[in-house]
Design a protein around this motif. Structure first.
Motif, PDB file in Angstrom:
ATOM      1  N   VAL A   6      -6.651   3.555  -7.170  1.00 61.51           N
ATOM      2  CA  VAL A   6      -5.790   2.543  -6.526  1.00 61.51           C
ATOM      3  C   VAL A   6      -6.653   1.417  -5.955  1.00 61.51           C
ATOM      4  O   VAL A   6      -6.230   0.271  -5.867  1.00 61.51           O
ATOM      5  N   MET A  40      -0.159  -2.187  -9.039  1.00 63.01           N
ATOM      6  CA  MET A  40       0.752  -1.050  -9.202  1.00 63.01           C
ATOM      7  C   MET A  40       2.175  -1.343  -8.708  1.00 63.01           C
ATOM      8  O   MET A  40       3.141  -0.950  -9.366  1.00 63.01           O
ATOM      9  N   ASP A  57      -8.244  -2.916  -7.101  1.00 60.15           N
ATOM     10  CA  ASP A  57      -8.153  -4.342  -6.730  1.00 60.15           C
ATOM     11  C   ASP A  57      -9.319  -4.769  -5.844  1.00 60.15           C
ATOM     12  O   ASP A  57      -9.507  -5.958  -5.611  1.00 60.15           O
ATOM     13  N   VAL A 102      -3.346   3.966   4.548  1.00 54.14           N
ATOM     14  CA  VAL A 102      -1.931   3.828   4.181  1.00 54.14           C
ATOM     15  C   VAL A 102      -1.694   4.376   2.772  1.00 54.14           C
ATOM     16  O   VAL A 102      -0.822   5.229   2.555  1.00 54.14           O
ATOM     17  N   VAL A 103      -2.478   3.912   1.797  1.00 51.74           N
ATOM     18  CA  VAL A 103      -2.305   4.387   0.413  1.00 51.74           C
ATOM     19  C   VAL A 103      -2.477   5.904   0.357  1.00 51.74           C
ATOM     20  O   VAL A 103      -1.631   6.628  -0.196  1.00 51.74           O
ATOM     21  N   ASP A 115     -11.659  11.628   4.115  1.00 57.64           N
ATOM     22  CA  ASP A 115     -11.907  10.331   4.749  1.00 57.64           C
ATOM     23  C   ASP A 115     -13.216  10.435   5.518  1.00 57.64           C
ATOM     24  O   ASP A 115     -13.662  11.537   5.855  1.00 57.64           O
ATOM     25  N   ALA A 159      -4.160  -2.791 -11.474  1.00 58.84           N
ATOM     26  CA  ALA A 159      -4.498  -3.522 -10.246  1.00 58.84           C
ATOM     27  C   ALA A 159      -3.261  -3.958  -9.465  1.00 58.84           C
ATOM     28  O   ALA A 159      -3.352  -4.183  -8.262  1.00 58.84           O
ATOM     29  N   SER A 187       0.844  -1.201   0.000  1.00 58.74           N
ATOM     30  CA  SER A 187       0.000   0.000   0.000  1.00 58.74           C
ATOM     31  C   SER A 187       0.878   1.249   0.000  1.00 58.74           C
ATOM     32  O   SER A 187       0.555   2.249  -0.641  1.00 58.74           O
TER      33      SER A 187
HETATM   34  P1  NAD Z   1      -6.566   1.502   4.637  1.00 51.42           P
HETATM   35  O1  NAD Z   1      -7.508   0.625   5.371  1.00 51.42           O
HETATM   36  O2  NAD Z   1      -5.244   1.822   5.265  1.00 51.42           O
HETATM   37  O3  NAD Z   1      -7.276   2.905   4.296  1.00 51.42           O
HETATM   38  C1  NAD Z   1      -8.542   3.000   3.739  1.00 51.42           C
HETATM   39  C2  NAD Z   1      -9.171   4.311   4.201  1.00 51.42           C
HETATM   40  O4  NAD Z   1     -10.378   4.503   3.445  1.00 51.42           O
HETATM   41  C3  NAD Z   1      -9.558   4.334   5.672  1.00 51.42           C
HETATM   42  O5  NAD Z   1      -8.925   5.435   6.320  1.00 51.42           O
HETATM   43  C4  NAD Z   1     -11.091   4.482   5.634  1.00 51.42           C
HETATM   44  O6  NAD Z   1     -11.585   5.253   6.707  1.00 51.42           O
HETATM   45  C5  NAD Z   1     -11.281   5.174   4.299  1.00 51.42           C
HETATM   46  N1  NAD Z   1     -12.625   5.078   3.729  1.00 51.42           N
HETATM   47  C6  NAD Z   1     -13.463   4.010   3.677  1.00 51.42           C
HETATM   48  N2  NAD Z   1     -14.603   4.336   3.021  1.00 51.42           N
HETATM   49  C7  NAD Z   1     -14.471   5.636   2.628  1.00 51.42           C
HETATM   50  C8  NAD Z   1     -15.288   6.539   1.905  1.00 51.42           C
HETATM   51  N3  NAD Z   1     -16.493   6.174   1.445  1.00 51.42           N
HETATM   52  N4  NAD Z   1     -14.825   7.783   1.666  1.00 51.42           N
HETATM   53  C9  NAD Z   1     -13.615   8.176   2.133  1.00 51.42           C
HETATM   54  N5  NAD Z   1     -12.792   7.364   2.839  1.00 51.42           N
HETATM   55  C10 NAD Z   1     -13.217   6.109   3.078  1.00 51.42           C
HETATM   56  O7  NAD Z   1      -6.356   0.814   3.196  1.00 51.42           O
HETATM   57  P2  NAD Z   1      -5.091   1.018   2.241  1.00 51.42           P
HETATM   58  O8  NAD Z   1      -4.022   0.031   2.593  1.00 51.42           O
HETATM   59  O9  NAD Z   1      -4.756   2.458   2.203  1.00 51.42           O
HETATM   60  O10 NAD Z   1      -5.694   0.523   0.840  1.00 51.42           O
HETATM   61  C11 NAD Z   1      -6.558   1.362   0.075  1.00 51.42           C
HETATM   62  C12 NAD Z   1      -6.961   0.646  -1.207  1.00 51.42           C
HETATM   63  O11 NAD Z   1      -5.822   0.486  -2.049  1.00 51.42           O
HETATM   64  C13 NAD Z   1      -7.489  -0.776  -0.973  1.00 51.42           C
HETATM   65  O12 NAD Z   1      -8.587  -0.981  -1.825  1.00 51.42           O
HETATM   66  C14 NAD Z   1      -6.331  -1.656  -1.360  1.00 51.42           C
HETATM   67  O13 NAD Z   1      -6.756  -2.951  -1.749  1.00 51.42           O
HETATM   68  C15 NAD Z   1      -5.798  -0.853  -2.519  1.00 51.42           C
HETATM   69  N6  NAD Z   1      -4.439  -1.187  -2.981  1.00 51.42           N
HETATM   70  C16 NAD Z   1      -4.274  -1.283  -4.335  1.00 51.42           C
HETATM   71  C17 NAD Z   1      -3.026  -1.529  -4.879  1.00 51.42           C
HETATM   72  C18 NAD Z   1      -2.879  -1.555  -6.367  1.00 51.42           C
HETATM   73  O14 NAD Z   1      -1.826  -1.986  -6.851  1.00 51.42           O
HETATM   74  N7  NAD Z   1      -3.852  -1.096  -7.127  1.00 51.42           N
HETATM   75  C19 NAD Z   1      -1.914  -1.739  -4.046  1.00 51.42           C
HETATM   76  C20 NAD Z   1      -2.102  -1.642  -2.654  1.00 51.42           C
HETATM   77  C21 NAD Z   1      -3.376  -1.352  -2.128  1.00 51.42           C
END
Ligand code: NAD
Length: 363
Positions: free
Chosen positions: A267, A301, A270, A178-179, A198, A299, A134
């Motif tokens: 992002v 990255m 996935d 995290v992302v 958020d 998906a 992430s």
């Molecule tokens: P995370 O749990 O650390 O953070 C997600 C955040 O989204 C949380 O702070 C939550 O409160 C917030 N949230 C939830 N619903 C919301 C809404 N409706 N509006 C605004 N905020 C909202 O998750 P993360 O590790 O940051 O991952 C985020 C996304 O990125 C996930 O879907 C993960 O699978 C994806 N990801 C994709 C790739 C890629 O290569 N495409 C790589 C890594 C992670």
């Protein structure tokens, strides 16, 4: 223990399960490490680097699987690899079993002990072996978004940092986990005007405390989200609702209200994507246009920066890999409930409730 690390064979996967540094640590703990010839090449590691670290190289995956007590990988084993697993062998890698009944049944049938990176936990409620990817995806998002914004790629032709006399790009990041946090830091570092949205006030308070001078925060009500999106040059989707598909935060109809040539970097693709018009793309053909809005929806990255991703993943997996090798999987898991949470399959039995529920298999 004998540890084996085969070459990844999933298409477009260039990472490798063990870095030379991880191999060297395992060897210094008294273990033998077998790396498949060329396994590290995609991440910029030569066979000679592994040999200098004390590992041995073998020519085929069959030899790695035949020799090893524990296999350390990156991606879930492909069908041909699953046939090579055997009873009593330990497999330590990403598995993502819930949407994958074929793999789940094969792993159960193998008799191996399968520990999934993505379900290992930490004492802050996080997922320490998912977090590095992430972090990578988050930091990459503004970089690919900046490229998407370039005119030749169909974007608005806006420079992230502007120049003296010309304002910067406006970037909104939806989801401040995290992302989102890593995306916002890098976008702000590129000179953009950044707002993170958020739905968690606790998270917004934390972000404001730590990054108050670097980027702004906003509550992610539907109204706020669309209002800020309409003014944005780049929109980064980084939401996660654990265990659920991503919510759709911008509909196709709402694209008409965005700035022409704006970049949407989804992002969360996935998890199905958080824009109605998102569909997964690849590194070969990463962007597409819907109604004049440029979408980037790759998906996997982290695969674009395989070397950084491999080292980041290796740093996170190393202590768990060493515990499994030093103590054996059973004692390592008994000593560490967070590692125990990684156990998905053991000795012909599924051991992870959520996967059982998803696939209708007894746990
Ligand atoms: P995370 O749990 O650390 O953070 C997600 C955040 O989204 C949380 O702070 C939550 O409160 C917030 N949230 C939830 N619903 C919301 C809404 N409706 N509006 C605004 N905020 C909202 O998750 P993360 O590790 O940051 O991952 C985020 C996304 O990125 C996930 O879907 C993960 O699978 C994806 N990801 C994709 C790739 C890629 O290569 N495409 C790589 C890594 C992670």
């Amino acid at each position: 223990m004998i540890i084996g690390c085969p070459t990844e064979i999933k298409p477009q996967e260039f990472r490798v399960g063990m870095t030379p540094n991880a191999a060297q640590e395992a060897v210094s703990h008294g273990h033998e490490v077998y790396i498949q010839t060329g396994a590290g090449a995609g991440a910029g590691f030569e066979d000679a680097d592994y040999i200098a670290a004390g590992a041995k190289t073998v020519g085929t995956a069959e030899e790695v699987f035949a020799k090893a007590d524990m296999i350390v990988k990156v991606k879930e084993p492909q069908a041909v690899e699953r046939k090579m697993l055997r009873e009593g062998q330990v497999l330590f890698t990403y598995l993502h079993l819930a949407p994958d009944p074929d793999q789940t049944h094969d792993l159960i049938a193998s008799g191996a002990t399968c520990i999934a990176y993505e379900t290992v936990t930490d004492n802050r409620g996080g997922l320490p072996l998912l977090a590095p990817m992430s972090e990578v995806a988050g930091r990459l998002a503004p970089q690919v978004g900046a490229w998407t914004l370039q005119k030749a790629n169909g974007g608005r032709g806006v420079l992230m940092g502007g120049v003296p006399g010309v304002g910067p790009a406006r970037v909104i990041v939806i989801g401040g986990g995290v992302v989102g946090t890593h995306a916002a830091k890098i976008a702000a570092g590129m000179g953009a005007d950044v707002t993170v949205l958020d739905r968690s006030l606790t998270r917004l308070r934390y972000l404001d405390d730590v990054f108050g001078g670097t980027f702004k925060t906003s509550f992610a009500s539907a109204g706020n989200t669309i209002e800020l999106a309409q003014a944005a040059d780049m929109i980064i989707g980084a939401v996660l609702i654990p265990g659920a598909a991503a919510p759709k935060l911008i509909s196709r109809a709402q694209l008409a209200d965005l700035k022409p040539g704006a970049a949407l970097v989804d992002v969360a693709i996935d998890q199905g994507g958080c824009f109605e018009t998102s569909k997964a793309t690849t590194h070969e053909d990463p962007i597409y246009d819907v109604d004049g809005i440029m979408h980037y929806c790759v998906a996997n990255m982290p695969g674009a920066v395989a070397r950084t991703s491999t080292i980041a993943l290796g740093n996170a997996t190393m202590p768990f890999m060493l515990a499994l090798a030093d103590k054996g999987w059973r004692q390592a898991c008994l000593n560490d409930p967070h590692l125990m949470n990684g156990l998905n399959v053991h000795a012909g039995q599924l051991t992870y409730d959520a996967v059982g529920e998803a696939l209708g298999i007894d746990v």
